[in-house]
Design a protein around this motif. Structure first.
Motif, PDB file in Angstrom:
ATOM      1  N   LEU A  67       0.877  -1.099  -0.265  1.00  8.92           N
ATOM      2  CA  LEU A  67      -0.412   0.145  -0.345  1.00  8.92           C
ATOM      3  C   LEU A  67       0.962   1.126   0.115  1.00  8.92           C
ATOM      4  CD1 LEU A  67      -2.668  -1.132   2.855  1.00  8.92           C
ATOM      5  CD2 LEU A  67      -2.683  -1.091   0.113  1.00  8.92           C
ATOM      6  N   LEU A  68       0.978   2.104  -1.006  1.00  9.35           N
ATOM      7  CA  LEU A  68       1.682   3.669  -1.238  1.00  9.35           C
ATOM      8  C   LEU A  68       0.658   4.642  -0.872  1.00  9.35           C
ATOM      9  CD1 LEU A  68       3.062   1.980  -4.374  1.00  9.35           C
ATOM     10  CD2 LEU A  68       3.971   1.632  -1.795  1.00  9.35           C
ATOM     11  N   GLN A  69       0.857   5.785  -0.752  1.00 10.99           N
ATOM     12  CA  GLN A  69       0.535   7.029  -0.752  1.00 10.99           C
ATOM     13  C   GLN A  69       1.636   7.946  -0.743  1.00 10.99           C
ATOM     14  OE1 GLN A  69      -1.816   7.490   2.914  1.00 10.99           O
ATOM     15  NE2 GLN A  69      -3.454   8.739   2.071  1.00 10.99           N
ATOM     16  N   LYS A  70       1.706   8.920  -1.552  1.00 20.46           N
ATOM     17  CA  LYS A  70       2.232  10.420  -1.700  1.00 20.46           C
ATOM     18  C   LYS A  70       2.046  10.401  -0.598  1.00 20.46           C
ATOM     19  CE  LYS A  70       2.724   9.858  -6.731  1.00 20.46           C
ATOM     20  NZ  LYS A  70       2.466  11.014  -7.864  1.00 20.46           N
ATOM     21  N   SER A  71       0.956  11.381  -0.335  1.00 21.70           N
ATOM     22  CA  SER A  71       0.700  12.541   1.051  1.00 21.70           C
ATOM     23  C   SER A  71      -0.683  11.627   1.719  1.00 21.70           C
ATOM     24  CB  SER A  71       0.114  13.581   0.367  1.00 21.70           C
ATOM     25  OG  SER A  71       0.009  13.795  -0.308  1.00 21.70           O
ATOM     26  N   PRO A  72      -0.753  12.322   2.542  1.00 23.29           N
ATOM     27  CA  PRO A  72      -2.109  12.262   3.134  1.00 23.29           C
ATOM     28  C   PRO A  72      -3.137  12.422   2.654  1.00 23.29           C
ATOM     29  CG  PRO A  72      -0.418  13.031   5.321  1.00 23.29           C
ATOM     30  CD  PRO A  72      -0.122  13.158   3.568  1.00 23.29           C
ATOM     31  N   SER A  73      -3.266  13.097   1.792  1.00 20.58           N
ATOM     32  CA  SER A  73      -4.830  13.925   0.915  1.00 20.58           C
ATOM     33  C   SER A  73      -4.744  12.737  -0.305  1.00 20.58           C
ATOM     34  CB  SER A  73      -4.091  15.145   0.611  1.00 20.58           C
ATOM     35  OG  SER A  73      -3.060  15.419  -0.144  1.00 20.58           O
ATOM     36  N   SER A  74      -3.350  11.920  -0.668  1.00 22.39           N
ATOM     37  CA  SER A  74      -3.245  11.699  -1.564  1.00 22.39           C
ATOM     38  C   SER A  74      -3.810  10.038  -1.519  1.00 22.39           C
ATOM     39  CB  SER A  74      -1.990  10.993  -2.232  1.00 22.39           C
ATOM     40  OG  SER A  74      -1.178  12.305  -2.105  1.00 22.39           O
ATOM     41  N   PRO A  75      -4.794   9.843  -3.137  1.00 20.57           N
ATOM     42  CA  PRO A  75      -5.323   7.907  -3.004  1.00 20.57           C
ATOM     43  C   PRO A  75      -4.749   7.074  -2.893  1.00 20.57           C
ATOM     44  CG  PRO A  75      -5.385   9.227  -4.799  1.00 20.57           C
ATOM     45  CD  PRO A  75      -4.736  10.422  -4.400  1.00 20.57           C
ATOM     46  N   VAL A  76      -4.679   6.410  -1.834  1.00 13.54           N
ATOM     47  CA  VAL A  76      -3.635   5.040  -1.447  1.00 13.54           C
ATOM     48  C   VAL A  76      -3.941   4.206  -3.022  1.00 13.54           C
ATOM     49  CG1 VAL A  76      -3.612   3.110   0.634  1.00 13.54           C
ATOM     50  CG2 VAL A  76      -5.286   5.215   1.237  1.00 13.54           C
ATOM     51  N   CYS A  77      -2.707   3.498  -3.016  1.00  9.96           N
ATOM     52  CA  CYS A  77      -1.958   2.928  -4.021  1.00  9.96           C
ATOM     53  C   CYS A  77      -2.187   1.594  -3.615  1.00  9.96           C
ATOM     54  CB  CYS A  77      -0.765   3.530  -4.895  1.00  9.96           C
ATOM     55  SG  CYS A  77      -1.044   2.524  -6.445  1.00  9.96           S
ATOM     56  N   CYS A  78      -2.763   0.397  -4.361  1.00  8.99           N
ATOM     57  CA  CYS A  78      -2.507  -0.811  -3.742  1.00  8.99           C
ATOM     58  C   CYS A  78      -1.889  -0.921  -4.808  1.00  8.99           C
ATOM     59  CB  CYS A  78      -4.089  -1.568  -3.806  1.00  8.99           C
ATOM     60  SG  CYS A  78      -3.562  -3.526  -3.696  1.00  8.99           S
ATOM     61  N   HIS A  79      -0.485  -1.841  -4.890  1.00 10.86           N
ATOM     62  CA  HIS A  79      -0.043  -2.126  -6.285  1.00 10.86           C
ATOM     63  C   HIS A  79       0.916  -3.854  -5.979  1.00 10.86           C
ATOM     64  CE1 HIS A  79       4.523  -2.504  -7.778  1.00 10.86           C
ATOM     65  NE2 HIS A  79       3.634  -1.774  -8.728  1.00 10.86           N
ATOM     66  N   ALA A  80       0.448  -4.602  -6.013  1.00 10.45           N
ATOM     67  CA  ALA A  80       0.767  -5.589  -6.468  1.00 10.45           C
ATOM     68  C   ALA A  80       2.246  -6.068  -7.501  1.00 10.45           C
ATOM     69  CB  ALA A  80      -0.541  -6.755  -7.267  1.00 10.45           C
ATOM     70  N   THR A  81       3.260  -6.324  -7.643  1.00 12.48           N
ATOM     71  CA  THR A  81       4.533  -6.802  -8.812  1.00 12.48           C
ATOM     72  C   THR A  81       5.056  -8.182  -8.788  1.00 12.48           C
ATOM     73  OG1 THR A  81       6.128  -6.045  -9.267  1.00 12.48           O
ATOM     74  CG2 THR A  81       6.245  -5.733  -7.531  1.00 12.48           C
ATOM     75  N   GLY A  82       4.847  -8.505  -9.522  1.00 13.18           N
ATOM     76  CA  GLY A  82       6.108 -10.361  -9.408  1.00 13.18           C
ATOM     77  C   GLY A  82       5.595 -11.093 -10.039  1.00 13.18           C
ATOM     78  N   PHE A  83       3.880 -11.348 -10.271  1.00 18.51           N
ATOM     79  CA  PHE A  83       3.042 -11.992 -10.393  1.00 18.51           C
ATOM     80  C   PHE A  83       3.265 -13.182 -11.931  1.00 18.51           C
ATOM     81  CE2 PHE A  83       0.220  -8.873 -10.887  1.00 18.51           C
ATOM     82  CZ  PHE A  83      -0.189  -8.623 -11.884  1.00 18.51           C
ATOM     83  N   TYR A  84       2.815 -14.095 -12.026  1.00 18.22           N
ATOM     84  CA  TYR A  84       2.595 -14.657 -13.313  1.00 18.22           C
ATOM     85  C   TYR A  84       1.372 -15.987 -13.166  1.00 18.22           C
ATOM     86  CZ  TYR A  84       4.390 -16.878 -17.596  1.00 18.22           C
ATOM     87  OH  TYR A  84       4.023 -17.194 -19.193  1.00 18.22           O
ATOM     88  N   PRO A  85       0.886 -15.944 -14.173  1.00 19.86           N
ATOM     89  CA  PRO A  85       0.953 -14.743 -15.334  1.00 19.86           C
ATOM     90  C   PRO A  85       0.199 -14.113 -15.589  1.00 19.86           C
ATOM     91  CG  PRO A  85      -0.890 -17.046 -15.575  1.00 19.86           C
ATOM     92  CD  PRO A  85      -0.278 -16.619 -13.676  1.00 19.86           C
ATOM     93  N   ASP A  86      -0.400 -12.854 -16.779  1.00 17.82           N
ATOM     94  CA  ASP A  86      -1.037 -12.368 -16.528  1.00 17.82           C
ATOM     95  C   ASP A  86      -2.595 -11.815 -16.208  1.00 17.82           C
ATOM     96  OD1 ASP A  86      -1.869 -12.953 -19.061  1.00 17.82           O
ATOM     97  OD2 ASP A  86      -1.024 -11.239 -20.003  1.00 17.82           O
ATOM     98  N   ARG A  87      -2.900 -13.373 -16.161  1.00 17.15           N
ATOM     99  CA  ARG A  87      -4.209 -12.986 -16.117  1.00 17.15           C
ATOM    100  C   ARG A  87      -4.648 -13.326 -14.444  1.00 17.15           C
ATOM    101  NH1 ARG A  87      -2.841 -17.215 -19.716  1.00 17.15           N
ATOM    102  NH2 ARG A  87      -3.061 -18.933 -17.987  1.00 17.15           N
ATOM    103  N   ALA A  88      -5.353 -11.936 -14.385  1.00 16.25           N
ATOM    104  CA  ALA A  88      -5.013 -11.183 -12.838  1.00 16.25           C
ATOM    105  C   ALA A  88      -6.046 -10.412 -12.351  1.00 16.25           C
ATOM    106  CB  ALA A  88      -3.749 -11.466 -12.312  1.00 16.25           C
ATOM    107  N   SER A  89      -6.310 -10.211 -11.241  1.00 16.63           N
ATOM    108  CA  SER A  89      -6.872  -8.765 -11.566  1.00 16.63           C
ATOM    109  C   SER A  89      -6.979  -8.248  -9.595  1.00 16.63           C
ATOM    110  CB  SER A  89      -8.795  -8.946 -10.971  1.00 16.63           C
ATOM    111  OG  SER A  89      -8.723 -10.577 -10.063  1.00 16.63           O
ATOM    112  N   LEU A  90      -7.063  -7.335  -9.396  1.00 10.29           N
ATOM    113  CA  LEU A  90      -6.822  -6.209  -8.469  1.00 10.29           C
ATOM    114  C   LEU A  90      -7.845  -4.889  -7.847  1.00 10.29           C
ATOM    115  CD1 LEU A  90      -4.676  -5.828  -6.286  1.00 10.29           C
ATOM    116  CD2 LEU A  90      -3.740  -3.985  -7.302  1.00 10.29           C
ATOM    117  N   PHE A  91      -8.246  -5.211  -6.675  1.00  7.69           N
ATOM    118  CA  PHE A  91      -9.357  -4.423  -6.904  1.00  7.69           C
ATOM    119  C   PHE A  91      -9.645  -4.113  -5.373  1.00  7.69           C
ATOM    120  CE2 PHE A  91     -11.086  -8.401  -7.066  1.00  7.69           C
ATOM    121  CZ  PHE A  91     -11.915  -8.707  -5.422  1.00  7.69           C
ATOM    122  N   TRP A  92     -10.644  -3.144  -4.991  1.00  5.34           N
ATOM    123  CA  TRP A  92     -10.686  -3.066  -3.680  1.00  5.34           C
ATOM    124  C   TRP A  92     -12.283  -2.963  -3.253  1.00  5.34           C
ATOM    125  CZ3 TRP A  92      -7.351  -1.064   0.694  1.00  5.34           C
ATOM    126  CH2 TRP A  92      -6.428  -0.397  -0.654  1.00  5.34           C
TER     127      TRP A  92
END
Length: 380
Positions: A208-233
């Protein structure tokens, strides 16, 4: 009972998802870039880089373990593959010069690109799509329509070239043969050699990443395989469709993938954060990766003093990953020039099942194309 069992079997077979595989080759010729190779060729199988060549090394290099086995199985054909790339490199230098003249340009930075390949469905054993496209300075120049057997000119400067190519029936037949026969056969061999790589699954690192307290919260997933994947809140177990911004699945330099999704929380009270969670789903894996929204685990630009070392390491890692992706994008960046075809039957030139080059758009220096597909490769 037998009828009912048979019906269930047919239903399960019908529900099985067919897989569409792709094989693409990108050639890029450049001028005016002193720190970048004049020519780069990259082959992608299912968006995974399998071979690389550039004008500095002058060698075709396998980029996957199973491609190393291909080279070892037939070293002579791998040598001819390098020679083929070298031929493309020489012709591309002529083509980029012709392109600059055609557009009344001289000096500066110029890019000439070519992309050729095909998509094939394993269940039906049919070619889904074939493509053969060319571009200059980041814009489409001309492309081949496999369905009609004609060329498409998206801009006025390419109209005269389109008319010449449409008249060259031998070239049309050659390109059709490549798109419908040769490329799919190479693609099937890639599936055969790379089956172990295709069947693997790799789970990602989710942050979970965030630039500043007022910025959106980014959920970031990296290093997966294959590309048939989904990411959601989701909130209270229900997937969110508002106040979210979905990113595309991107390639990592090591052949894995990454994706992100942002969540806007500007109007959400802090006490309600525990109701939100980020969910990652990977095809073929039953268990999801669920990351609950928690301020304690969010990485921000405003770290505590004792966390500066960790932050610096993390930032450096991210920069390295981004830089690697940029290099790959530059190498893979599009479509390119044409290569000289030897005075042989097209099918006799195919000595290796992974030979990458689609047929060139062959033209003579004159306005006539009646000399056939073995004439000098000139675009303009």
């Amino acid at each position: 009972m037998e009828t009912w069992t048979l019906s269930l079997l047919l239903l399960s077979l019908h529900g099985a998802a067919a897989v569409i595989h792709s094989l693409k080759y990108f050639d890029t010729a450049s001028s005016g870039l002193p720190n970048f190779p004049e020519f780069v060729a990259v082959g992608l199988f299912d968006e995974l880089q399998i071979v690389h060549y550039d004008s500095k090394t002058k060698r075709a290099e396998p980029k996957q373990d199973w491609m190393i086995r291909v080279r070892e199985d037939d070293p002579e054909n791998w040598k001819s593959l390098t020679e083929l790339f070298l031929s493309n490199q020489q012709v591309s230098k002529v083509n980029i010069g012709e392109a600059k003249q055609h557009f009344n340009q001289s000096g500066g930075v110029h890019i000439y690109q070519r992309m050729g390949g095909c998509e094939w469905e394993d269940e039906t054993n049919e070619v889904v799509r074939g493509f053969y496209q060319h571009g200059f300075d980041g814009e489409d120049f001309i492309s081949f329509d496999m369905n009609t057997g004609t060329w498409i000119a998206p801009k006025q400067q390419a109209v005269s070239t389109k008319h010449k190519l449409d008249q060259n029936k031998a070239l049309t037949a050659q390109i059709n043969h490549y798109l419908t026969q040769i490329c799919p056969e190479w693609l099937k061999n890639c599936v055969k050699y790379g089956s172990s790589s295709l069947m693997r699954t790799e789970l990602p690192l989710v942050s979970l990443l965030q630039k500043s307290p007022s910025s959106p919260v980014c959920c970031h997933a990296t290093g997966f395989y294959p590309d048939r994947a989904s990411l959601f809140w989701r909130k209270d177990g229900e997937e969110l469709h508002e106040d979210v911004d979905h990113g595309e699945i991107l390639h990592n330099h090591d052949g894995t993938f990454q994706i992100s999704v942002d969540l806007k929380l500007s109007s959400v009270p802090a006490e309600d954060w525990r109701r939100y969670e980020c969910v990652f789903q990977l095809s073929g894996v039953e268990k999801n990766i669920v990351t609950r929204l928690d301020e304690a685990v969010i990485r921000t630009n405003a770290e505590k003093p004792n966390d500066m070392t960790t932050t610096t390491t993390t930032t450096t890692t991210i920069i390295i990953i981004i830089a690697a992706v940029v290099v790959l994008v530059l190498a893979v960046g599009g479509f390119m020039a044409y290569k000289k075809w030897k005075d042989k039957d097209p099918q006799k030139n195919v000595k290796t099942p992974l030979n990458p080059s689609p047929p060139p758009m062959s033209q003579s220096g004159s306005d006539s194309l009646t000399e056939g597909v073995n004439s000098s490769t000139r675009l303009m």
